[in-house]
Design a protein around this motif. Structure first.
Motif, PDB file in Angstrom:
ATOM      1  N   LEU A 152      -0.596  -3.000  30.473  1.00 37.14           N
ATOM      2  CA  LEU A 152      -1.866  -3.620  30.075  1.00 37.14           C
ATOM      3  C   LEU A 152      -3.038  -2.681  30.363  1.00 37.14           C
ATOM      4  O   LEU A 152      -3.951  -2.545  29.555  1.00 37.14           O
ATOM      5  N   PHE A 153      -3.000  -2.026  31.521  1.00 29.48           N
ATOM      6  CA  PHE A 153      -4.047  -1.064  31.879  1.00 29.48           C
ATOM      7  C   PHE A 153      -4.095   0.074  30.861  1.00 29.48           C
ATOM      8  O   PHE A 153      -5.160   0.436  30.361  1.00 29.48           O
ATOM      9  N   ALA A 154      -2.938   0.651  30.553  1.00 33.17           N
ATOM     10  CA  ALA A 154      -2.879   1.773  29.611  1.00 33.17           C
ATOM     11  C   ALA A 154      -3.350   1.345  28.216  1.00 33.17           C
ATOM     12  O   ALA A 154      -4.080   2.094  27.552  1.00 33.17           O
ATOM     13  N   LEU A 169     -13.462  -8.014  23.206  1.00 35.80           N
ATOM     14  CA  LEU A 169     -12.137  -8.162  22.589  1.00 35.80           C
ATOM     15  C   LEU A 169     -11.040  -7.643  23.513  1.00 35.80           C
ATOM     16  O   LEU A 169      -9.945  -8.221  23.570  1.00 35.80           O
ATOM     17  N   THR A 170     -11.316  -6.565  24.236  1.00 40.07           N
ATOM     18  CA  THR A 170     -10.340  -6.017  25.178  1.00 40.07           C
ATOM     19  C   THR A 170     -10.051  -7.022  26.291  1.00 40.07           C
ATOM     20  O   THR A 170      -8.889  -7.228  26.672  1.00 40.07           O
ATOM     21  N   GLY A 175      -6.389 -11.018  28.572  1.00 38.25           N
ATOM     22  CA  GLY A 175      -6.090 -12.367  29.056  1.00 38.25           C
ATOM     23  C   GLY A 175      -4.941 -13.008  28.316  1.00 38.25           C
ATOM     24  O   GLY A 175      -4.047 -13.600  28.918  1.00 38.25           O
ATOM     25  N   VAL A 176      -4.947 -12.860  26.991  1.00 38.72           N
ATOM     26  CA  VAL A 176      -3.846 -13.421  26.178  1.00 38.72           C
ATOM     27  C   VAL A 176      -2.530 -12.722  26.518  1.00 38.72           C
ATOM     28  O   VAL A 176      -1.499 -13.376  26.715  1.00 38.72           O
ATOM     29  N   ALA A 177      -2.573 -11.394  26.609  1.00 34.25           N
ATOM     30  CA  ALA A 177      -1.358 -10.651  26.962  1.00 34.25           C
ATOM     31  C   ALA A 177      -0.859 -11.039  28.356  1.00 34.25           C
ATOM     32  O   ALA A 177       0.345 -11.167  28.582  1.00 34.25           O
ATOM     33  N   GLY A 178      -1.775 -11.243  29.282  1.00 32.58           N
ATOM     34  CA  GLY A 178      -1.383 -11.669  30.630  1.00 32.58           C
ATOM     35  C   GLY A 178      -0.715 -13.029  30.623  1.00 32.58           C
ATOM     36  O   GLY A 178       0.264 -13.246  31.328  1.00 32.58           O
TER      37      GLY A 178
END
Length: 182
Positions: A152-154, A169-170, A175-178
């Motif tokens: 997620l960081f990369a 958007l990032t 948040g959605v990816a988490g």
């Protein structure tokens, strides 16, 4: 007594911070985690995350939340916790307010002075160093516990630098990816 200690701590942080909220994080961390032991490293990391997601400057948001948390840990009422938030917030903002008022007068009077211009040029590397220190402080096992956090960081770093993605958007995508990954 805790309110005075809270005020003085954040007033000193406000005085010695040049470069904005991110530069302020290393000083806040040093004072509230290491010196006063008001909160632990994990709670500081959580405060930074919440402060980044809420509207407003990160340093002020962190001061507000820390002021509330410190008073809450002493077992005080919610009203007294709000007073703790106000105390820390006012203390961290007050030096900047005073300094900006003074600098407005100085800047208009000395803006063409070579010594003044040299001093301003010398402050830029110091600000970059403080922001870099804040970034290094946040790279801890609590923030990057597994490979998913690093991915997620990369992805956020890549999209910010390569595609110039809007930060909002990032944050939403992170948040959605988490939610999906965890």
């Amino acid at each position: 007594m805790i309110y005075l200690e809270l005020f003085l701590t954040f007033f000193v942080i406000g005085i010695f911070t040049i470069g904005g909220g991110y530069a302020m994080l290393s000083l806040i961390q040093s004072q509230v985690v290491t010196v006063h032991h008001w909160i632990d490293e994990q709670m500081f990391t959580d405060i930074v995350a919440i402060s980044q997601m809420t509207p407003g400057p990160i340093g002020i948001n962190a001061a507000t939340y820390i002021g509330y948390s410190v008073i809450q840990q002493s077992g005080a009422s919610q009203l007294m916790c709000v007073l703790g938030s106000f105390t820390a917030t006012a203390a961290v903002v007050l030096p900047s307010f005073i300094i900006v008022l003074a600098l407005c007068r100085v800047y208009t009077k000395f803006s063409n002075n070579s010594i003044f211009q040299g001093t301003m040029a010398g402050l830029k590397p110091a600000v970059i160093g403080l922001i870099g220190a804040a970034a290094i402080i946040l790279v801890t096992p609590e923030n990057f516990p597994d490979w998913k956090s690093w991915v997620l960081f990369a992805a956020a770093l890549f999209s910010s630098f390569v595609w110039k993605t809007n930060p909002i958007l990032t944050i939403i995508a992170g948040g959605v990816a988490g939610l999906i990954l965890y």
